[in-house]
Write an enzyme that holds these catalytic residues in place. Structure first.
Site, mmCIF file in Angstrom:
data_model
loop_
_atom_site.group_PDB
_atom_site.id
_atom_site.type_symbol
_atom_site.label_atom_id
_atom_site.label_comp_id
_atom_site.label_asym_id
_atom_site.label_seq_id
_atom_site.Cartn_x
_atom_site.Cartn_y
_atom_site.Cartn_z
ATOM 1 C CE LYS A 1 -4.517 -1.101 0.365
ATOM 2 N NZ LYS A 1 -4.536 -2.554 0.502
ATOM 3 C CB SER B 1 -0.887 -8.349 -0.921
ATOM 4 O OG SER B 1 -1.822 -9.147 -0.220
HETATM 5 C C1 PLP Z 1 -5.242 -3.531 0.183
HETATM 6 C C2 PLP Z 1 -4.778 -4.922 0.205
HETATM 7 C C3 PLP Z 1 -5.099 -5.833 -0.824
HETATM 8 C C4 PLP Z 1 -6.032 -5.503 -1.966
HETATM 9 O O1 PLP Z 1 -5.702 -4.359 -2.694
HETATM 10 P P1 PLP Z 1 -6.831 -3.574 -3.492
HETATM 11 O O2 PLP Z 1 -6.116 -2.541 -4.249
HETATM 12 O O3 PLP Z 1 -7.772 -3.003 -2.460
HETATM 13 O O4 PLP Z 1 -7.539 -4.559 -4.345
HETATM 14 C C5 PLP Z 1 -4.574 -7.098 -0.751
HETATM 15 N N1 PLP Z 1 -3.797 -7.480 0.268
HETATM 16 C C6 PLP Z 1 -3.455 -6.649 1.273
HETATM 17 C C7 PLP Z 1 -2.584 -7.146 2.356
HETATM 18 C C8 PLP Z 1 -3.944 -5.334 1.278
HETATM 19 O O5 PLP Z 1 -3.626 -4.509 2.285
#
Ligand code: PLP
Length: 340
Positions: A64, A318
Protein backbone atom coordinates in the site's frame (compact mmCIF):
# COMPACT_ATOMS: atom_id res chain seq x y z
CA UNK A 1 -14.99 -19.55 -9.07
CA UNK A 2 -15.67 -18.37 -12.59
CA UNK A 3 -14.09 -17.77 -15.93
CA UNK A 4 -14.87 -14.44 -17.43
CA UNK A 5 -15.09 -14.90 -21.18
CA UNK A 6 -14.79 -11.21 -21.96
CA UNK A 7 -12.99 -10.70 -25.28
CA UNK A 8 -10.01 -8.38 -25.01
CA UNK A 9 -11.26 -5.89 -27.53
CA UNK A 10 -11.18 -3.04 -25.08
CA UNK A 11 -9.37 0.24 -25.22
CA UNK A 12 -5.58 -0.32 -25.30
CA UNK A 13 -5.04 3.44 -24.94
CA UNK A 14 -6.26 3.14 -21.38
CA UNK A 15 -3.50 0.59 -20.73
CA UNK A 16 -0.91 2.87 -22.32
CA UNK A 17 -2.10 5.75 -20.13
CA UNK A 18 -1.51 3.64 -17.02
CA UNK A 19 1.79 2.16 -18.23
CA UNK A 20 3.16 5.69 -18.60
CA UNK A 21 1.97 6.62 -15.12
CA UNK A 22 3.48 3.42 -13.68
CA UNK A 23 6.85 4.01 -15.33
CA UNK A 24 6.89 7.57 -13.98
CA UNK A 25 5.80 6.70 -10.42
CA UNK A 26 8.62 7.71 -8.02
CA UNK A 27 7.72 5.08 -5.44
CA UNK A 28 11.32 4.12 -4.63
CA UNK A 29 11.75 7.24 -2.52
CA UNK A 30 9.99 5.11 0.08
CA UNK A 31 9.07 1.64 -1.21
CA UNK A 32 11.64 -1.10 -1.84
CA UNK A 33 12.05 -3.43 -4.82
CA UNK A 34 10.88 -6.68 -3.24
CA UNK A 35 12.29 -10.09 -4.16
CA UNK A 36 10.50 -12.49 -6.50
CA UNK A 37 11.34 -15.59 -4.57
CA UNK A 38 11.20 -19.29 -5.42
CA UNK A 39 8.95 -21.45 -3.25
CA UNK A 40 10.45 -24.94 -3.63
CA UNK A 41 8.12 -26.87 -1.32
CA UNK A 42 5.00 -25.26 -2.73
CA UNK A 43 6.28 -25.80 -6.27
CA UNK A 44 6.89 -29.49 -5.59
CA UNK A 45 3.47 -29.86 -3.96
CA UNK A 46 1.65 -28.28 -6.88
CA UNK A 47 3.79 -29.52 -9.79
CA UNK A 48 4.35 -25.98 -11.06
CA UNK A 49 7.06 -23.39 -10.50
CA UNK A 50 5.59 -21.02 -7.92
CA UNK A 51 7.25 -17.65 -7.35
CA UNK A 52 6.33 -15.34 -4.47
CA UNK A 53 6.42 -11.55 -4.93
CA UNK A 54 7.33 -10.55 -1.40
CA UNK A 55 5.31 -7.38 -0.82
CA UNK A 56 5.10 -8.34 2.84
CA UNK A 57 8.69 -7.00 3.03
CA UNK A 58 7.74 -3.37 2.32
CA UNK A 59 8.42 -0.76 5.05
CA UNK A 60 4.78 -0.88 6.20
CA UNK A 61 4.56 -4.66 5.61
CA UNK A 62 2.27 -4.27 2.58
CA UNK A 63 2.38 -2.84 -0.96
CA UNK A 64 0.00 0.00 0.00
CA UNK A 65 2.94 2.36 0.52
CA UNK A 66 3.45 2.38 -3.28
CA UNK A 67 0.04 3.81 -4.14
CA UNK A 68 -0.15 6.11 -1.13
CA UNK A 69 3.23 7.67 -1.86
CA UNK A 70 2.56 8.03 -5.58
CA UNK A 71 -0.69 9.87 -4.78
CA UNK A 72 0.79 12.20 -2.18
CA UNK A 73 3.90 13.05 -4.18
CA UNK A 74 1.74 14.27 -7.12
CA UNK A 75 -0.16 16.82 -5.01
CA UNK A 76 0.43 20.51 -5.73
CA UNK A 77 2.18 22.69 -3.14
CA UNK A 78 -1.17 24.16 -2.19
CA UNK A 79 -2.79 20.74 -1.74
CA UNK A 80 0.18 19.58 0.32
CA UNK A 81 -0.17 22.61 2.58
CA UNK A 82 -3.83 21.81 3.21
CA UNK A 83 -3.14 18.19 4.14
CA UNK A 84 -4.80 14.88 3.32
CA UNK A 85 -7.51 12.76 4.85
CA UNK A 86 -8.34 9.11 4.36
CA UNK A 87 -10.37 6.32 5.88
CA UNK A 88 -8.83 2.95 6.63
CA UNK A 89 -8.41 0.53 9.46
CA UNK A 90 -5.34 -1.13 8.13
CA UNK A 91 -2.61 -1.13 5.56
CA UNK A 92 -3.63 1.93 3.59
CA UNK A 93 -3.65 3.93 6.83
CA UNK A 94 -0.03 2.97 7.54
CA UNK A 95 0.94 3.73 3.94
CA UNK A 96 -0.62 7.21 3.96
CA UNK A 97 0.82 7.99 7.40
CA UNK A 98 4.35 7.04 6.34
CA UNK A 99 4.13 8.81 2.95
CA UNK A 100 2.76 11.95 4.62
CA UNK A 101 5.54 11.90 7.22
CA UNK A 102 8.15 11.57 4.47
CA UNK A 103 6.68 14.48 2.48
CA UNK A 104 5.88 16.69 5.46
CA UNK A 105 2.13 16.64 4.80
CA UNK A 106 -0.43 16.72 7.58
CA UNK A 107 -2.53 13.53 7.49
CA UNK A 108 -5.79 12.69 9.20
CA UNK A 109 -6.87 9.05 9.16
CA UNK A 110 -10.43 8.18 10.08
CA UNK A 111 -10.64 4.71 11.59
CA UNK A 112 -13.68 2.80 12.81
CA UNK A 113 -14.01 2.77 16.62
CA UNK A 114 -13.43 -0.99 16.56
CA UNK A 115 -9.91 -0.61 15.10
CA UNK A 116 -7.31 -2.54 17.14
CA UNK A 117 -5.17 -0.30 19.33
CA UNK A 118 -2.07 -1.65 17.58
CA UNK A 119 -3.11 -0.07 14.28
CA UNK A 120 -4.20 3.19 15.88
CA UNK A 121 -0.76 3.45 17.48
CA UNK A 122 0.86 2.52 14.16
CA UNK A 123 -0.75 5.60 12.60
CA UNK A 124 -0.01 7.93 15.53
CA UNK A 125 3.59 6.80 15.82
CA UNK A 126 4.11 8.00 12.24
CA UNK A 127 2.87 11.45 13.21
CA UNK A 128 -0.57 11.21 11.62
CA UNK A 129 -3.78 12.09 13.42
CA UNK A 130 -6.05 9.08 14.02
CA UNK A 131 -9.73 10.04 14.25
CA UNK A 132 -11.90 7.25 15.64
CA UNK A 133 -15.36 7.44 14.13
CA UNK A 134 -18.21 5.06 13.30
CA UNK A 135 -18.79 1.42 14.02
CA UNK A 136 -17.50 0.11 10.70
CA UNK A 137 -15.60 1.17 7.59
CA UNK A 138 -18.47 2.75 5.58
CA UNK A 139 -19.19 5.15 8.47
CA UNK A 140 -15.53 6.06 8.78
CA UNK A 141 -15.39 6.61 5.02
CA UNK A 142 -18.42 8.90 5.03
CA UNK A 143 -16.86 10.93 7.83
CA UNK A 144 -13.53 11.19 5.97
CA UNK A 145 -15.28 12.42 2.82
CA UNK A 146 -17.17 14.97 4.91
CA UNK A 147 -13.93 16.18 6.51
CA UNK A 148 -12.34 16.54 3.09
CA UNK A 149 -15.26 18.67 1.94
CA UNK A 150 -15.39 20.96 4.96
CA UNK A 151 -11.64 21.36 5.53
CA UNK A 152 -10.46 21.54 1.93
CA UNK A 153 -7.88 18.80 2.40
CA UNK A 154 -7.44 16.07 -0.23
CA UNK A 155 -9.16 12.71 0.19
CA UNK A 156 -6.84 9.78 -0.59
CA UNK A 157 -8.78 6.68 -1.65
CA UNK A 158 -7.29 3.28 -0.75
CA UNK A 159 -7.93 2.00 -4.30
CA UNK A 160 -10.23 4.20 -6.40
CA UNK A 161 -7.73 6.69 -7.76
CA UNK A 162 -5.55 6.58 -10.91
CA UNK A 163 -2.39 7.66 -9.03
CA UNK A 164 -2.94 4.99 -6.38
CA UNK A 165 -3.53 2.36 -9.08
CA UNK A 166 -0.36 3.45 -10.91
CA UNK A 167 1.65 3.20 -7.70
CA UNK A 168 0.41 -0.33 -7.08
CA UNK A 169 1.17 -1.18 -10.74
CA UNK A 170 4.90 -0.81 -10.01
CA UNK A 171 4.65 -4.31 -8.49
CA UNK A 172 4.02 -5.68 -11.99
CA UNK A 173 6.85 -3.63 -13.48
CA UNK A 174 9.22 -5.36 -11.07
CA UNK A 175 7.76 -8.81 -11.73
CA UNK A 176 8.24 -8.52 -15.50
CA UNK A 177 11.82 -7.35 -15.02
CA UNK A 178 12.57 -10.08 -12.50
CA UNK A 179 11.00 -12.89 -14.54
CA UNK A 180 11.95 -12.40 -18.17
CA UNK A 181 11.64 -16.11 -18.96
CA UNK A 182 8.57 -18.31 -18.71
CA UNK A 183 5.61 -16.66 -17.02
CA UNK A 184 2.13 -18.12 -17.41
CA UNK A 185 0.00 -16.35 -14.84
CA UNK A 186 0.07 -13.77 -12.04
CA UNK A 187 -2.34 -14.30 -9.15
CA UNK A 188 -3.42 -11.06 -7.48
CA UNK A 189 -5.37 -10.57 -4.22
CA UNK A 190 -8.37 -8.29 -4.71
CA UNK A 191 -10.03 -5.91 -2.25
CA UNK A 192 -11.18 -2.73 -3.98
CA UNK A 193 -9.27 -3.65 -7.13
CA UNK A 194 -6.50 -1.06 -7.16
CA UNK A 195 -3.63 -3.53 -7.12
CA UNK A 196 -5.03 -5.85 -9.77
CA UNK A 197 -5.94 -2.91 -12.01
CA UNK A 198 -2.38 -1.58 -11.95
CA UNK A 199 -0.94 -5.06 -12.47
CA UNK A 200 -3.33 -5.90 -15.32
CA UNK A 201 -2.72 -2.59 -17.11
CA UNK A 202 1.04 -3.04 -17.09
CA UNK A 203 1.16 -6.75 -17.91
CA UNK A 204 -1.54 -6.79 -20.60
CA UNK A 205 0.20 -3.92 -22.40
CA UNK A 206 3.62 -5.57 -22.42
CA UNK A 207 3.04 -9.33 -22.19
CA UNK A 208 -0.66 -9.90 -22.98
CA UNK A 209 -0.31 -13.68 -23.04
CA UNK A 210 0.40 -13.70 -19.28
CA UNK A 211 -2.88 -14.49 -17.52
CA UNK A 212 -4.03 -12.13 -14.76
CA UNK A 213 -6.08 -14.00 -12.19
CA UNK A 214 -7.81 -12.22 -9.31
CA UNK A 215 -8.36 -13.98 -6.00
CA UNK A 216 -11.04 -13.02 -3.47
CA UNK A 217 -12.51 -14.66 -0.38
CA UNK A 218 -15.94 -16.23 -0.76
CA UNK A 219 -17.25 -13.70 1.75
CA UNK A 220 -16.06 -10.54 -0.04
CA UNK A 221 -15.99 -11.26 -3.76
CA UNK A 222 -16.97 -7.82 -5.05
CA UNK A 223 -14.94 -8.02 -8.29
CA UNK A 224 -16.44 -11.37 -9.24
CA UNK A 225 -19.94 -10.02 -8.50
CA UNK A 226 -19.28 -6.95 -10.65
CA UNK A 227 -17.91 -8.97 -13.58
CA UNK A 228 -20.93 -11.29 -13.47
CA UNK A 229 -23.43 -8.44 -13.26
CA UNK A 230 -21.62 -6.27 -15.80
CA UNK A 231 -21.60 -3.39 -13.32
CA UNK A 232 -20.18 -2.49 -9.91
CA UNK A 233 -22.61 -4.05 -7.47
CA UNK A 234 -22.54 -3.45 -3.71
CA UNK A 235 -22.32 -6.68 -1.70
CA UNK A 236 -25.05 -6.84 0.96
CA UNK A 237 -22.55 -8.06 3.56
CA UNK A 238 -18.80 -8.58 3.76
CA UNK A 239 -16.85 -11.16 5.75
CA UNK A 240 -14.02 -9.52 7.68
CA UNK A 241 -11.57 -12.39 8.23
CA UNK A 242 -9.31 -11.21 5.41
CA UNK A 243 -9.56 -7.63 6.69
CA UNK A 244 -7.16 -6.17 4.09
CA UNK A 245 -9.54 -7.13 1.29
CA UNK A 246 -12.96 -6.84 3.00
CA UNK A 247 -14.51 -4.40 0.51
CA UNK A 248 -18.17 -4.26 -0.56
CA UNK A 249 -17.74 -2.57 -3.95
CA UNK A 250 -14.88 -2.56 -6.42
CA UNK A 251 -13.59 0.90 -7.35
CA UNK A 252 -14.75 2.63 -10.54
CA UNK A 253 -11.28 3.25 -12.00
CA UNK A 254 -10.16 -0.29 -11.26
CA UNK A 255 -13.31 -1.82 -12.69
CA UNK A 256 -12.80 0.02 -15.97
CA UNK A 257 -9.56 -1.95 -16.41
CA UNK A 258 -10.57 -5.24 -14.78
CA UNK A 259 -13.72 -5.81 -16.85
CA UNK A 260 -11.63 -6.11 -20.00
CA UNK A 261 -8.21 -7.26 -18.90
CA UNK A 262 -8.61 -9.64 -15.96
CA UNK A 263 -8.78 -13.20 -17.29
CA UNK A 264 -10.43 -14.89 -14.36
CA UNK A 265 -11.45 -14.46 -10.72
CA UNK A 266 -11.12 -17.30 -8.21
CA UNK A 267 -12.72 -17.33 -4.76
CA UNK A 268 -11.31 -19.22 -1.77
CA UNK A 269 -12.59 -20.02 1.72
CA UNK A 270 -11.14 -18.70 4.97
CA UNK A 271 -9.86 -22.19 5.76
CA UNK A 272 -7.98 -22.25 2.45
CA UNK A 273 -6.40 -18.95 3.46
CA UNK A 274 -5.25 -20.43 6.76
CA UNK A 275 -3.66 -23.37 4.89
CA UNK A 276 -1.98 -20.95 2.50
CA UNK A 277 -0.50 -18.98 5.42
CA UNK A 278 1.11 -22.24 6.58
CA UNK A 279 2.36 -23.17 3.09
CA UNK A 280 4.02 -19.76 2.78
CA UNK A 281 5.51 -20.13 6.23
CA UNK A 282 6.92 -23.56 5.35
CA UNK A 283 8.76 -22.12 2.34
CA UNK A 284 9.83 -18.72 3.68
CA UNK A 285 9.58 -18.83 7.49
CA UNK A 286 7.51 -15.66 7.16
CA UNK A 287 4.00 -14.96 8.33
CA UNK A 288 1.45 -13.38 5.98
CA UNK A 289 -1.87 -11.87 6.94
CA UNK A 290 -5.02 -13.57 5.56
CA UNK A 291 -5.30 -11.20 2.57
CA UNK A 292 -1.60 -11.61 1.96
CA UNK A 293 -2.08 -15.35 1.41
CA UNK A 294 -4.98 -15.03 -1.04
CA UNK A 295 -2.85 -15.45 -4.16
CA UNK A 296 -1.22 -18.67 -2.96
CA UNK A 297 -4.62 -20.06 -1.97
CA UNK A 298 -5.84 -19.11 -5.45
CA UNK A 299 -2.94 -20.89 -7.15
CA UNK A 300 -3.71 -24.03 -5.22
CA UNK A 301 -7.38 -23.96 -6.23
CA UNK A 302 -6.48 -23.21 -9.84
CA UNK A 303 -4.00 -26.07 -10.10
CA UNK A 304 -6.44 -28.49 -8.47
CA UNK A 305 -9.23 -27.48 -10.81
CA UNK A 306 -7.33 -27.26 -14.08
CA UNK A 307 -4.69 -29.95 -13.53
CA UNK A 308 -2.09 -27.46 -14.75
CA UNK A 309 1.50 -28.80 -14.61
CA UNK A 310 4.91 -27.36 -15.40
CA UNK A 311 3.84 -23.72 -15.58
CA UNK A 312 5.39 -20.68 -13.95
CA UNK A 313 2.89 -19.03 -11.62
CA UNK A 314 3.48 -15.86 -9.60
CA UNK A 315 1.64 -15.10 -6.35
CA UNK A 316 1.66 -11.57 -4.95
CA UNK A 317 2.12 -11.96 -1.19
CA UNK A 318 0.53 -8.64 -0.42
CA UNK A 319 0.92 -8.11 3.31
CA UNK A 320 1.94 -9.31 6.76
CA UNK A 321 -0.08 -7.18 9.18
CA UNK A 322 -1.67 -9.77 11.39
CA UNK A 323 -2.12 -9.51 15.15
CA UNK A 324 0.09 -12.04 16.87
CA UNK A 325 -2.93 -13.33 18.80
CA UNK A 326 -4.73 -14.22 15.57
CA UNK A 327 -2.09 -16.79 14.69
CA UNK A 328 -3.63 -19.14 17.23
CA UNK A 329 -6.88 -19.16 15.24
CA UNK A 330 -5.01 -19.70 11.96
CA UNK A 331 -3.05 -22.63 13.40
CA UNK A 332 -6.23 -24.16 14.86
CA UNK A 333 -8.02 -23.99 11.50
CA UNK A 334 -5.10 -25.70 9.78
CA UNK A 335 -5.03 -28.43 12.45
CA UNK A 336 -8.79 -28.96 12.15
CA UNK A 337 -8.51 -29.37 8.37
CA UNK A 338 -5.67 -31.87 8.47
CA UNK A 339 -7.52 -33.86 11.16
CA UNK A 340 -10.47 -34.53 8.82
C1 PLP B 1 -5.24 -3.53 0.18
C2 PLP B 1 -4.78 -4.92 0.21
C3 PLP B 1 -5.10 -5.83 -0.82
C4 PLP B 1 -6.03 -5.50 -1.97
O1 PLP B 1 -5.70 -4.36 -2.69
P1 PLP B 1 -6.83 -3.57 -3.49
O2 PLP B 1 -6.12 -2.54 -4.25
O3 PLP B 1 -7.77 -3.00 -2.46
O4 PLP B 1 -7.54 -4.56 -4.34
C5 PLP B 1 -4.57 -7.10 -0.75
N1 PLP B 1 -3.80 -7.48 0.27
C6 PLP B 1 -3.46 -6.65 1.27
C7 PLP B 1 -2.58 -7.15 2.36
C8 PLP B 1 -3.94 -5.33 1.28
O5 PLP B 1 -3.63 -4.51 2.28
Amino acid sequence: MSTCPVPHTANPELLEHYVKKILAAPVYDLAVRTPLQAAPALSALLGNQVLLKREDLQPTFSFKIRGAYNKLVQLTAEQRARGVVTASAGNHAQGVALAALELGIKARIVMPCSTPQLKVLGVRSRGAEAVLHGESFPFALAHALQLAKTSGCTFVSPFDDPDVIAGQGTVAMEVLRQQQGALDAIFVPVGGGGLIAGVAAYVKYLRPQVRIIGVETEGSSCLLAALRAGERVVLPSVDGFADGTAVAQVGAYGYEICRDWVDEVITVSNDELCSAIKLIYDDTRSITEPSGALAVAGIRRYVERTGTRGQTLVAINSGANINFDSLRHVAERVAAQTAV
